[in-house]
Design an enzyme around this catalytic site. Sequence first.
Site: not given
Length: 246
Positions: A73, A81, A124
């Site tokens: 990330r 999105e 992540r």
Amino acid sequence: MKCLSSMILAVLLLAGCSNGNITENNPSTTHKQSQTSEAQDSAATKTISAKVVRVVDGDTFIAEINGKQEKVRLLLVDTPETVKANTPVQPFGPEASAYTKSLLTQGKNVQLSFDTEERDQYGRLLAYVTVDGKMLNELLLQKGLARVVVFKPNVKYVDTFKEIEKKAQQQGIGLWSQEKSSGSKKETTAQDSQQSCSNPTIKGNINRKGEKIYHLPGGQSYGQTKAEEMFCTENEAKAAGFRAAK
């Protein structure tokens, strides 16, 4: 007389040895302190190599690191999105994804640099990603394809990123083109809040489902909410993709 001379010579020799020992010890201590400092600096700026497997969206991709696949990330940026469940595709989301895919092609070698924390609550890796000598995080902001989002305590480049974001806003490119064309009311509100608000109180949090929610002072969950980003106004929070807490 000979005894006296011998005693004086012995005293001088002992003093010389003693002084020599002190001189030799100091550089060793300094060297150890230097090594410790260098190790701490290295840990604070840890960088590793990775190979791109595939891009998920504008700010997330899968990388291969030492034979293991990891989800990465991008730090301090948030793109609209495109693949989030139960969420419509947001304006400029496809453009952000396409841009990231154009740079992070399959098999591409990149460098991942870390901040205070290496991983988020979802496991992540959180990274500043360098590709072909340029930082992808910055490039997305420059093109108006991402907003600055703070993931405390990872704030190493937050001031620099906000300056880049501000320039994109002023140019009215990418995400900011809609605000500029819709009359500048929304844009002016966001800029005014950034300039005049020195103590933001609205908490922005990303829950386990990845939902971006903002909490107002006095709200039911405000006290126990861990803020990942702070806002001055609700309009500012909404502009960053957060919704009000139910």
